[in-house]
Design a protein around this motif. Structure first.
Motif, mmCIF file in Angstrom:
data_model
loop_
_atom_site.group_PDB
_atom_site.id
_atom_site.type_symbol
_atom_site.label_atom_id
_atom_site.label_comp_id
_atom_site.label_asym_id
_atom_site.label_seq_id
_atom_site.Cartn_x
_atom_site.Cartn_y
_atom_site.Cartn_z
ATOM 1 N N ALA A 130 -13.747 4.598 -9.821
ATOM 2 C CA ALA A 130 -13.293 5.920 -10.000
ATOM 3 C C ALA A 130 -12.044 5.540 -8.159
ATOM 4 C CB ALA A 130 -13.514 6.958 -10.449
ATOM 5 N N ALA A 131 -12.677 5.143 -7.219
ATOM 6 C CA ALA A 131 -12.551 5.407 -5.449
ATOM 7 C C ALA A 131 -11.399 4.430 -5.211
ATOM 8 C CB ALA A 131 -13.628 5.445 -4.679
ATOM 9 N N LYS A 132 -11.771 3.056 -6.217
ATOM 10 C CA LYS A 132 -10.736 1.823 -5.423
ATOM 11 C C LYS A 132 -9.547 2.888 -6.441
ATOM 12 C CE LYS A 132 -14.062 -1.470 -5.625
ATOM 13 N NZ LYS A 132 -14.404 -2.779 -6.576
ATOM 14 N N ASP A 133 -9.231 2.994 -8.055
ATOM 15 C CA ASP A 133 -8.350 4.027 -8.221
ATOM 16 C C ASP A 133 -7.360 4.950 -7.361
ATOM 17 O OD1 ASP A 133 -6.367 3.819 -10.456
ATOM 18 O OD2 ASP A 133 -7.494 5.566 -11.468
ATOM 19 N N ASN A 134 -8.020 5.605 -6.656
ATOM 20 C CA ASN A 134 -7.590 5.924 -5.573
ATOM 21 C C ASN A 134 -6.736 5.415 -4.589
ATOM 22 O OD1 ASN A 134 -10.857 8.665 -6.293
ATOM 23 N ND2 ASN A 134 -8.996 8.692 -7.300
ATOM 24 N N ARG A 135 -7.733 4.948 -4.662
ATOM 25 C CA ARG A 135 -7.100 4.169 -3.128
ATOM 26 C C ARG A 135 -5.312 3.279 -3.836
ATOM 27 N NH1 ARG A 135 -10.002 -1.187 -0.884
ATOM 28 N NH2 ARG A 135 -9.947 -1.401 -3.030
ATOM 29 N N SER A 136 -5.523 3.043 -4.633
ATOM 30 C CA SER A 136 -3.865 2.067 -4.961
ATOM 31 C C SER A 136 -3.618 3.206 -5.301
ATOM 32 C CB SER A 136 -4.702 1.149 -7.049
ATOM 33 O OG SER A 136 -5.244 2.126 -7.807
ATOM 34 N N ASP A 137 -4.010 4.333 -6.022
ATOM 35 C CA ASP A 137 -2.584 5.704 -6.127
ATOM 36 C C ASP A 137 -1.950 5.549 -5.001
ATOM 37 O OD1 ASP A 137 -3.422 5.275 -9.134
ATOM 38 O OD2 ASP A 137 -4.732 6.996 -8.432
ATOM 39 N N ALA A 138 -2.679 5.607 -3.889
ATOM 40 C CA ALA A 138 -2.317 5.380 -2.063
ATOM 41 C C ALA A 138 -1.447 5.092 -2.447
ATOM 42 C CB ALA A 138 -3.114 5.658 -1.631
ATOM 43 N N TRP A 139 -1.670 3.487 -2.900
ATOM 44 C CA TRP A 139 -0.227 2.605 -1.983
ATOM 45 C C TRP A 139 0.748 2.502 -2.739
ATOM 46 C CZ3 TRP A 139 -0.827 0.547 2.227
ATOM 47 C CH2 TRP A 139 -2.252 0.162 3.168
ATOM 48 N N VAL A 140 0.373 3.423 -4.370
ATOM 49 C CA VAL A 140 1.711 3.688 -5.153
ATOM 50 C C VAL A 140 2.936 3.890 -3.869
ATOM 51 C CG1 VAL A 140 2.370 4.157 -6.812
ATOM 52 C CG2 VAL A 140 0.078 2.399 -7.339
ATOM 53 N N SER A 141 1.900 5.567 -4.140
ATOM 54 C CA SER A 141 2.788 6.593 -3.609
ATOM 55 C C SER A 141 3.468 6.247 -1.984
ATOM 56 C CB SER A 141 1.429 7.831 -3.155
ATOM 57 O OG SER A 141 1.258 8.580 -4.451
ATOM 58 N N ILE A 142 2.896 4.948 -0.988
ATOM 59 C CA ILE A 142 3.589 4.510 0.068
ATOM 60 C C ILE A 142 4.596 3.940 -0.686
ATOM 61 C CG2 ILE A 142 2.706 3.234 1.826
ATOM 62 C CD1 ILE A 142 0.362 4.177 2.298
ATOM 63 N N GLY A 143 4.317 3.187 -1.497
ATOM 64 C CA GLY A 143 5.459 1.506 -1.810
ATOM 65 C C GLY A 143 6.620 3.269 -2.679
ATOM 66 N N ALA A 144 6.356 3.716 -3.098
ATOM 67 C CA ALA A 144 7.703 5.193 -3.933
ATOM 68 C C ALA A 144 8.127 5.071 -3.199
ATOM 69 C CB ALA A 144 7.021 5.927 -4.430
ATOM 70 N N ALA A 145 7.345 6.088 -1.611
ATOM 71 C CA ALA A 145 8.072 6.402 -0.289
ATOM 72 C C ALA A 145 8.895 5.202 -0.147
ATOM 73 C CB ALA A 145 7.036 6.852 0.739
ATOM 74 N N LEU A 146 9.166 4.127 0.292
ATOM 75 C CA LEU A 146 9.802 3.072 1.033
ATOM 76 C C LEU A 146 10.645 2.944 -0.282
ATOM 77 C CD1 LEU A 146 6.593 0.186 1.559
ATOM 78 C CD2 LEU A 146 8.424 1.827 3.170
ATOM 79 N N GLY A 147 10.725 2.828 -1.245
ATOM 80 C CA GLY A 147 11.326 2.277 -2.014
ATOM 81 C C GLY A 147 12.884 3.773 -1.910
ATOM 82 N N ILE A 148 11.994 4.678 -1.974
ATOM 83 C CA ILE A 148 13.130 6.061 -1.712
ATOM 84 C C ILE A 148 14.096 5.660 -0.628
ATOM 85 C CG2 ILE A 148 13.644 8.684 -1.834
ATOM 86 C CD1 ILE A 148 10.686 8.333 -3.618
ATOM 87 N N VAL A 149 13.495 5.592 0.415
ATOM 88 C CA VAL A 149 13.641 5.724 1.997
ATOM 89 C C VAL A 149 14.805 4.282 1.785
ATOM 90 C CG1 VAL A 149 13.518 4.878 4.822
ATOM 91 C CG2 VAL A 149 12.039 6.763 3.538
ATOM 92 N N GLY A 150 14.363 2.797 1.481
ATOM 93 C CA GLY A 150 15.850 1.985 1.188
ATOM 94 C C GLY A 150 17.069 2.312 0.666
ATOM 95 N N ALA A 151 16.355 2.977 -0.404
ATOM 96 C CA ALA A 151 17.693 3.719 -1.064
ATOM 97 C C ALA A 151 18.265 4.614 -0.509
ATOM 98 C CB ALA A 151 17.066 4.297 -2.412
#
Length: 295
Positions: free
Chosen positions: A151-172
């Motif tokens: 579950a903790a590793k899933d928490n960490r992957s979720d954090a990276w997913v959010s960071i990736g989403a932020a990068l995509g939004i900024v790039g747009a």
């Protein structure tokens, strides 16, 4: 702390994950619609699947606390592994849905740059999930819980997913609105990847798979016990968050039954103390002079 107390303590981490995912998924989905961000919406749906996965872990932890009975002599500890397996199927379905929606939106040519506030939402949520990850990974190590560590590793992957989403939004914002769609596709792929990893690990444990390096460490510990002349076999399997070990050793055939029993007790004690083993079964056989000379 016994096994059942450790499981009850692990429930705290599952509840924290559920609470965080409930708040963050609602926040992301609302903001994703308001700010027209496909990446943030995908991230929000990702957190919805995480709620299901965390609830499954919690239910599994609850069931695994049931004491042994006539049908489950070793207890119900594998319930949490089965719950994780079911959660992986749910996560895979949602991940595929996110991918299909992102690809459909791509081919429709709906490339609208999302509001920059969506990126801020994603970053704040990433920081929250990193905090939840640090708490859960520390608790998982403390109580030796594989389910909570997953579950903790899933928490960490979720954090990276959010960071990736932020990068995509900024790039747009810089004339590349398709980056938001790309981020949504990557989020879908990450959901499917996490689902596959949970499925792979769960099925490995449920089919009595065990890490060979850990098995070698167990064998080394047994070999260091005074009186053990030969190790004929060492087997181990994971039972929930705990390990069951079967050992076959040879000792001097001239020892008394009491002396052989004492060696067995030492093997059990060392394995439990050094490797946090829940249950050890030791079978002892006599070592003949003929076998001793052959080696």
């Amino acid at each position: 702390m016994n096994a059942y107390e450790e499981i009850r303590k692990g429930e705290r981490g599952a509840w924290i994950s559920i609470g965080a995912y409930l708040v963050l998924s609602a926040f992301k989905l609302i903001c994703g619609y308001l700010f027209a961000s496909s990446a943030l919406l995908a991230d929000g749906f990702n957190n919805v699947t995480d709620i299901v996965a965390s609830v499954a872990v919690l239910v599994g932890l609850r069931i695994s606390q049931k004491p042994p009975d006539s049908d489950h002599a070793y207890g119900h500890f594998r319930a949490e592994t089965i719950a994780a397996l079911l959660a992986s199927f749910i996560m895979a379905v949602v991940g595929l849905q996110v991918l299909v929606e992102a690809v459909r939106s791509w081919y429709q040519g709906d490339f609208v740059a999302p509001n920059l506030w969506a990126a801020g939402v994603a970053v704040v949520c990433a920081l929250v999930m990193l905090g939840v990850y640090r708490y859960n990974v520390r608790l998982a190590k403390q109580i030796n819980s594989q389910a909570l560590m997953a579950a903790a590793k899933d928490n960490r992957s979720d954090a990276w997913v959010s960071i990736g989403a932020a990068l995509g939004i900024v790039g747009a914002q810089f004339g590349l609105p398709w980056l938001d769609k790309v981020a949504a596709i990557l989020v879908g792929l990450l959901i499917c990847k996490t689902a596959w990893e949970i499925f792979r690990d769960s099925t490995h444990l449920l089919t009595d798979g065990f890490d060979q390096k850990e098995l070698t460490d167990l064998r080394s510990t047994v070999a260091r016990v005074p009186g053990v002349e030969m190790i004929k076999d060492v087997k181990a399997r994971v039972h929930g968050s705990h390990v069951l070990v079967d050992v076959v050793i040879e000792v001097d055939g001239g020892l008394t039954l009491v002396q052989g029993h004492e060696i067995c007790d030492q093997v059990e004690e060392r394995l439990k103390r050094s490797h946090n083993i829940m249950h050890v079964h030791v079978h002892v056989e006599p070592r003949t002079e003929e076998a001793r000379h052959q080696t």
